[in-house]
Design a protein around this motif. Structure first.
Motif, PDB file in Angstrom:
ATOM      1  N   HIS A   1      -6.752 -13.039  10.502  1.00 19.90           N
ATOM      2  CA  HIS A   1      -7.699 -12.062   9.980  1.00 19.90           C
ATOM      3  C   HIS A   1      -8.248 -11.206  11.112  1.00 19.90           C
ATOM      4  CE1 HIS A   1      -7.723 -13.951   6.071  1.00 19.90           C
ATOM      5  NE2 HIS A   1      -7.927 -15.130   6.637  1.00 19.90           N
TER       6      HIS A   1
ATOM      7  N   SER B   1      -8.958  -2.283   9.324  1.00 22.94           N
ATOM      8  CA  SER B   1      -8.180  -2.551   8.116  1.00 22.94           C
ATOM      9  C   SER B   1      -6.765  -2.021   8.266  1.00 22.94           C
ATOM     10  CB  SER B   1      -8.850  -1.883   6.918  1.00 22.94           C
ATOM     11  OG  SER B   1      -8.811  -0.483   7.097  1.00 22.94           O
TER      12      SER B   1
ATOM     13  N   THR C   1      -5.976   1.026  10.763  1.00 20.38           N
ATOM     14  CA  THR C   1      -7.180   1.798  11.109  1.00 20.38           C
ATOM     15  C   THR C   1      -8.207   0.937  11.837  1.00 20.38           C
ATOM     16  OG1 THR C   1      -6.814   2.770   8.927  1.00 20.38           O
ATOM     17  CG2 THR C   1      -8.732   3.538  10.141  1.00 20.38           C
TER      18      THR C   1
ATOM     19  N   GLN D   1      -3.149  -0.824   5.679  1.00 20.63           N
ATOM     20  CA  GLN D   1      -2.584  -0.630   4.339  1.00 20.63           C
ATOM     21  C   GLN D   1      -1.073  -0.656   4.411  1.00 20.63           C
ATOM     22  OE1 GLN D   1      -4.268   3.167   3.060  1.00 20.63           O
ATOM     23  NE2 GLN D   1      -5.465   2.011   1.564  1.00 20.63           N
ATOM     24  N   TRP D   2      -0.458  -1.380   3.493  1.00 17.61           N
ATOM     25  CA  TRP D   2       0.996  -1.381   3.357  1.00 17.61           C
ATOM     26  C   TRP D   2       1.354  -0.530   2.157  1.00 17.61           C
ATOM     27  CZ3 TRP D   2       4.568  -2.716   6.680  1.00 17.61           C
ATOM     28  CH2 TRP D   2       4.339  -3.729   7.612  1.00 17.61           C
TER      29      TRP D   2
ATOM     30  N   GLU E   1      -1.397   1.035  -0.006  1.00 13.29           N
ATOM     31  CA  GLU E   1      -2.431   0.292  -0.737  1.00 13.29           C
ATOM     32  C   GLU E   1      -2.879  -0.914   0.081  1.00 13.29           C
ATOM     33  OE1 GLU E   1      -0.252  -0.505  -4.338  1.00 13.29           O
ATOM     34  OE2 GLU E   1       0.574  -2.338  -3.477  1.00 13.29           O
ATOM     35  N   ASN E   2      -4.065  -1.417  -0.255  1.00 15.73           N
ATOM     36  CA  ASN E   2      -4.565  -2.581   0.465  1.00 15.73           C
ATOM     37  C   ASN E   2      -3.602  -3.748   0.278  1.00 15.73           C
ATOM     38  OD1 ASN E   2      -6.846  -1.354   1.534  1.00 15.73           O
ATOM     39  ND2 ASN E   2      -8.000  -1.697  -0.367  1.00 15.73           N
ATOM     40  N   PRO E   3      -3.382  -4.527   1.352  1.00 16.81           N
ATOM     41  CA  PRO E   3      -2.331  -5.537   1.280  1.00 16.81           C
ATOM     42  C   PRO E   3      -2.605  -6.601   0.229  1.00 16.81           C
ATOM     43  CG  PRO E   3      -3.670  -5.816   3.236  1.00 16.81           C
ATOM     44  CD  PRO E   3      -4.070  -4.517   2.642  1.00 16.81           C
ATOM     45  N   ARG E   4      -1.565  -6.907  -0.530  1.00 15.83           N
ATOM     46  CA  ARG E   4      -1.608  -7.993  -1.507  1.00 15.83           C
ATOM     47  C   ARG E   4      -0.454  -8.916  -1.159  1.00 15.83           C
ATOM     48  NH1 ARG E   4      -0.963  -4.839  -6.988  1.00 15.83           N
ATOM     49  NH2 ARG E   4       0.718  -3.974  -5.760  1.00 15.83           N
TER      50      ARG E   4
ATOM     51  N   SER F   1       2.839  -7.433  -1.582  1.00 12.72           N
ATOM     52  CA  SER F   1       3.318  -6.453  -0.596  1.00 12.72           C
ATOM     53  C   SER F   1       4.264  -7.130   0.379  1.00 12.72           C
ATOM     54  CB  SER F   1       2.163  -5.858   0.218  1.00 12.72           C
ATOM     55  OG  SER F   1       1.087  -5.504  -0.592  1.00 12.72           O
TER      56      SER F   1
END
Lengths: 276, 295
Positions: free
Chosen positions: B55, B60, B8, B62-63, B66-69, B72
């Protein structure tokens, strides 16, 4: 934690630069120990041989070893960490799912391992030399002053954490090594000169290198013991003006721990923000 | 269809230059998603951001909804730009590192080295490999542990024609196994042959995106040969069958209206008493369309 240790071991134990530096560190340190024990200067009341007896051997050898901390161990960390950024292997770590914190933690584990290795080396060299030179061996003498080994361990960590910081700030390894060494021998000492005497002893290099001060050769080599039970020399070279006034060891240790935290936090912040 | 990756408003600025500018994309499970664009259009920047190595300035992603961690990324196999491995470690040791991070059994290493034809070089240091072999190791590392998603940035870079075909085959196999694949490329042919969806990038912006066959292949060229070519030519024009039509001797070349298929055309000709000697469908050259789009 175990995973990180395994990863770091695969990376470092197969790295020939790492192995060469560690072997050089080992050989040169033992060579220095050997050569210095061969020096035999005696005048009545003083003998260099006394320096190698328990407990005098500990402050002497940790002082020797502190130079290797600065030169070898710090540079190893710069090379190992800097290569991750310049070969972009850090990307391999991150894209496969290691977090940036874990990446840095791996380097932290490495620093602890290398410090432990340095500590072991000093301990073994000190023990063997001490046994050879001490005429009337006793366990009390053996353990006297061994707390300085722990101080040496903290110092090794501090040097390597500062090296870690330099390797995260500066892109080129060669430049990091140069700046790291220049910072020690020129940048900070010159900077200190412009500041009031009161704050000068509290700068990182001053504090960290002060953990293993230049041994008081006169008192170590003397027949008489000038070291009292609290570890402080009674032969007050500072008041005579031979040695500069130092801050107490405990204060130095606390300050060093604070500096270590600052180096680690700064490295953590830089790695977190960095485009790899 | 569940969403694999949602991007996004992603923006990356280097100084005053926008590497990518307000980029948004959705990639769903099972897509073979091509990111097509000329050099410097922001393909690698986009993939570097979504794989966590750089960065974004803004925006933003999402994977898996959900927000990437970091965890992921353990579900994703990726090859970004050129493969980066430890030069002094052997291929096996390099892949061992990947296995440790992702928690994959070590026996899988031989499997991926096998399918990328690197088994014979298993114990060679990475630095001794040729460019093509390095690239293949990059692909092997991405495929290790058979992740749900593959992110491949110009995977055929530096490969010989044989390697080209092999990698393409591998990607198609993974796709048919239901994997989601994100493929950046500047080679149209590659995207056309393997991708189901495509986004075309230029100067960090998406010019157009959609299904490959809708976006790039909608106007197929049909060539017909028949004896009564003049009459058929007239009939087709009158019947509103074509978008473009031209005739040369017995051959008619046309592009069909969007609601008509070559089969319909054949049936129409047969019912109206035209015997077609030949009917041939030519995929329109993507090259020309691509160049048209990015102009």
């Amino acid at each position: 934690m175990k995973k990180l240790l395994q990863i770091e071991l695969i990376k470092t134990l197969n790295n020939s630069t790492f192995k060469v530096i560690l072997v050089l560190h080992f050989i040169l340190f033992l060579l220095l120990v050997y050569v210095s024990t061969r020096i035999d200067l005696s005048v009545p009341g003083f003998s260099t041989q006394k320096m190698f007896m328990f407990p005098n051997v500990w402050p002497l050898f940790t002082w020797y070893a502190s130079w290797f901390n600065l030169l070898f161990l710090g540079i190893i960390i710069i090379i190992l960490t800097g290569n991750e950024f310049s070969f972009k292997t850090s990307r391999l770590m991150i894209t496969n799912g290691l977090s940036r914190n874990e990446f840095l933690l791996g380097k932290g584990i490495l620093i602890l391992l290398i410090s432990a290795w340095g500590l072991l080396l000093v301990f073994l060299a000190g023990s063997v030399t001490g046994f050879i030179f001490t005429e009337d061996f006793s366990l009390i003498k053996f353990f006297e002053n061994t707390s300085i080994l722990l101080v040496y361990f903290v110092q090794a960590i501090a040097y390597m954490c500062l090296a870690l910081l330099f390797s995260t700030i500066i892109k080129s390894n060669a430049l990091s090594i140069m700046m790291y060494l220049l910072y020690f021998i020129m940048i900070e000492p010159i900077f200190r000169l412009f500041l009031p005497k009161l704050v000068r002893p509290y700068f990182p290099v001053k504090v960290i290198s002060g953990l293993t001060p230049v041994p008081e050769f006169l008192s170590l080599a003397s027949d008489k013991s000038f070291i009292s039970t609290n570890g402080q020399s009674q032969l007050d070279l500072e008041s005579i003006g031979i040695l500069p006034k130092a801050i107490p060891l405990n204060t130095s240790l606390i300050l060093t721990l604070i500096y270590i935290s600052l180096f680690v936090i700064a490295s953590w912040y830089i790695v977190k923000k960095k485009d790899l | 269809m569940s969403e694999i990756l949602r991007i996004t408003g992603l923006t990356k600025k280097y100084g005053t230059l926008f590497a990518i500018n307000d980029l948004s994309l959705n990639i769903e499970k099972g897509n073979v998603f091509g990111i097509l664009g000329p050099n410097g259009s922001g393909k690698t920047t986009t993939l570097s951001i979504v794989t966590g190595i750089i960065h974004p300035t803004r925006g933003s992603f999402q994977w898996f909804g959900e927000n990437p961690r970091p965890s992921s990324y353990q579900r994703i196999g990726s090859l970004i730009e050129t493969p980066h491995f430890y030069p002094y470690l052997s291929l096996y040791q390099n892949l061992q590192l990947v296995s440790k991070i992702k928690g994959i059994p070590l026996k899988e290493i031989n499997h991926v080295l096998g399918i990328t034809n690197l088994l014979a070089r298993k114990h060679s240091p990475f630095i001794t490999l040729s460019l093509g072999m390095k690239q293949r190791l990059g692909i092997a590392a991405a495929m290790l542990g058979s992740p749900e998603v593959l992110v491949l940035d110009e995977p055929t870079n530096g490969l010989d024609p044989e390697g080209f075909a092999e990698v393409r085959e591998l990607i198609l196999q993974e796709a048919s196994a239901g994997k989601t694949i994100i493929l950046a490329s500047h080679i149209l042919d590659e995207v056309e042959k393997v991708c189901s969806h495509v986004a075309i990038l230029k100067k960090g912006k998406i010019l157009t995106s959609g299904k490959v066959h809708e976006l790039l292949l909608k106007d197929d060229l049909v060539r017909i040969t028949t004896i009564k070519s003049d009459e058929l030519y007239e009939a087709l024009i009158r019947g509103g069958w074509t978008k473009t039509i031209e005739k040369e001797k017995n051959e008619i070349r046309l592009t069909l209206s969007s609601d008509k298929s070559p089969g319909d055309l054949n049936e129409f000709a047969f019912k109206n008493g035209f015997v077609l000697d030949k009917i041939e469908v030519l995929k329109q050259s993507l090259e020309s369309q691509f160049l048209e789009i990015i102009k």
